[in-house]
Design a protein around this motif. Structure first.
Motif, PDB file in Angstrom:
ATOM      1  N   UNK A   1       0.986  -1.106   0.047  1.00 11.89           N
ATOM      2  CA  UNK A   1      -0.058  -0.016   0.129  1.00 11.89           C
ATOM      3  C   UNK A   1       0.697   1.298   0.199  1.00 11.89           C
ATOM      4  N   UNK A   2       0.778   2.194   0.862  1.00 11.07           N
ATOM      5  CA  UNK A   2       1.502   3.619   0.727  1.00 11.07           C
ATOM      6  C   UNK A   2       2.694   3.625   1.592  1.00 11.07           C
ATOM      7  N   UNK A   3       3.014   2.185   2.146  1.00 11.00           N
ATOM      8  CA  UNK A   3       4.538   2.490   2.752  1.00 11.00           C
ATOM      9  C   UNK A   3       5.608   2.780   2.052  1.00 11.00           C
ATOM     10  N   UNK A   4       5.977   2.238   0.910  1.00 12.36           N
ATOM     11  CA  UNK A   4       6.808   2.536   0.106  1.00 12.36           C
ATOM     12  C   UNK A   4       6.914   4.084  -0.299  1.00 12.36           C
ATOM     13  N   UNK A   5       5.811   4.277  -1.007  1.00  8.80           N
ATOM     14  CA  UNK A   5       5.727   5.754  -1.456  1.00  8.80           C
ATOM     15  C   UNK A   5       5.897   6.662  -0.275  1.00  8.80           C
ATOM     16  N   UNK A   6       5.281   6.300   0.882  1.00 13.71           N
ATOM     17  CA  UNK A   6       5.646   7.318   1.874  1.00 13.71           C
ATOM     18  C   UNK A   6       6.950   7.371   2.350  1.00 13.71           C
ATOM     19  N   UNK A   7       7.879   6.145   2.208  1.00 11.45           N
ATOM     20  CA  UNK A   7       9.344   6.322   2.781  1.00 11.45           C
ATOM     21  C   UNK A   7      10.002   6.985   1.676  1.00 11.45           C
ATOM     22  N   UNK A   8       9.712   7.094   0.262  1.00  8.77           N
ATOM     23  CA  UNK A   8      10.173   7.776  -0.604  1.00  8.77           C
ATOM     24  C   UNK A   8       9.961   9.224  -0.632  1.00  8.77           C
ATOM     25  N   UNK A   9       8.771   9.526  -0.084  1.00  8.08           N
ATOM     26  CA  UNK A   9       8.488  10.992   0.267  1.00  8.08           C
ATOM     27  C   UNK A   9       9.454  11.525   1.411  1.00  8.08           C
ATOM     28  N   UNK A  10       9.982  10.613   2.243  1.00  2.00           N
ATOM     29  CA  UNK A  10      11.057  11.147   3.372  1.00  2.00           C
ATOM     30  C   UNK A  10      12.436  10.819   2.840  1.00  2.00           C
ATOM     31  N   UNK A  11      12.583  10.529   1.672  1.00  2.00           N
ATOM     32  CA  UNK A  11      14.086  10.530   1.209  1.00  2.00           C
ATOM     33  C   UNK A  11      14.642   9.057   1.308  1.00  2.00           C
ATOM     34  N   UNK A  12      13.715   7.964   1.457  1.00  2.00           N
ATOM     35  CA  UNK A  12      14.072   6.551   1.590  1.00  2.00           C
ATOM     36  C   UNK A  12      13.735   5.753   0.483  1.00  2.00           C
ATOM     37  N   UNK A  13      14.921   5.150  -0.357  1.00  2.00           N
ATOM     38  CA  UNK A  13      14.566   4.423  -1.511  1.00  2.00           C
ATOM     39  C   UNK A  13      14.156   3.009  -0.801  1.00  2.00           C
TER      40      UNK A  13
END
Length: 303
Positions: A45-57
């Motif tokens: 779900x939104x976990x990986x997009x959220x992490x990307x929004x915080x600068x985490x690949x």
């Protein structure tokens, strides 16, 4: 919006499906995610997009026998023995090493037990200094009370796994035991990639890994630097109490955090729409607090 990149990771004659979620700017950290039983990397779900929004690949793959790495029905559940499962994960981790930013490894459920097995295997001790932290979401260390299989079922299952390793067994987890969100339950029932089929060898390996963790026979390598473990108290898939006991026993690791999610179910990343961002933020905060001067972007203290 993150950039999503699909690909493959070749191991011998096997191609494993991979997917990456990249932030718009150069990443502050990398996270390698290992999914659970009867799951695949596109179900977070939104976990990986959220992490990307915080600068985490985030880098993930569908394990052998699961998701898009299982190209036809004959491949369903063919994970191989634990040694192969763990070597696949190590091989994928090595694709991101060496790294100019801190690298973290995470596992959910079965995947949590797998990454702990890897982190405890002397064969992979060379990886430990290159992994900044280990993140565990509802790791499988034991069955929850009231959901344990009988002793005879486990005993004969392990025996059959050695004698008839490739025999398949349809053994899905009830979706309603994994999340409180009716929309997620429906999507699990409709997802054709969730075939629910394991081999006796794979299921025996899963049970053996959990038993070794619960008994304290699997001991973390000395190079493990940091641990974060999150678990819901109403988990009907794996045991909250076993996770807490395992965590408390890791006295040799100084940098560790345990987060209790009161009343949450097994899939913290997809439990309820109004709370799953709490889990995402907790994961991101743990990672970014340990980047500091090690990351490409400055700020924060170096832990």
């Amino acid at each position: 919006m993150p950039t999503e990149v699909e690909g493959t990771h070749k191991i011998g004659d096997v191609s494993l499906y991979t997917k990456t979620w990249l932030p718009d700017d150069p990443p502050k950290a990398k996270l390698i995610w290992i999914h659970g039983f009867n799951d695949h990397i596109n179900r977070y779900y939104g976990l990986f997009p959220y992490l990307a929004s915080r600068g985490i690949a985030t880098y993930g793959f569908d394990q052998r026998g699961w998701g898009r790495s299982s190209t036809n029905q004959s491949d369903w559940g063919l994970t191989g023995p634990t040694s192969l499962v763990v070597s696949d994960i190590a091989s994928f981790i090595r694709t991101q090493l060496p790294s100019s930013v801190p690298v973290f490894v995470a596992g959910h459920s079965m995947g949590g037990g797998e990454v702990l097995t890897l982190a405890s295997d002397p064969q992979y001790e060379d990886l430990m200094p290159q992994i900044r932290g280990w993140i565990l979401e509802s790791p499988f260390i034991a069955f929850p009370k009231g959901y344990e299989p009988s002793f005879l079922k486990v005993f004969f299952g392990r025996l059959a796994g050695k004698l008839l390793p490739h025999v398949k067994l349809y053994n899905p987890l009830p979706p309603e035991n994994l999340t409180r969100d009716p929309a997620v339950i429906q999507s699990m029932n409709e997802d054709k990639l969730l075939h629910g089929t394991g081999t006796l060898e794979g299921l025996a390996g899963l049970l053996d890994r959990a038993a070794a963790l619960q008994a304290g026979e699997t001991k973390l390598n000395k190079g493990v630097r940091a641990i974060w473990l999150g678990h819901g108290t109403a988990d009907k898939g794996v045991s909250y109490e076993a996770s807490k006991k395992w965590f408390d026993d890791q006295t040799q690791v100084q940098d560790k955090e345990f987060k209790t999610y009161e009343g949450w179910y097994h899939q913290l990343h997809a439990d309820l729409p109004d709370n799953r961002d709490v889990f995402s933020k907790d994961v991101a905060d743990f990672i970014l607090a340990r980047c500091g001067e090690e990351g490409r972007v400055g700020g924060g203290s170096k832990l």
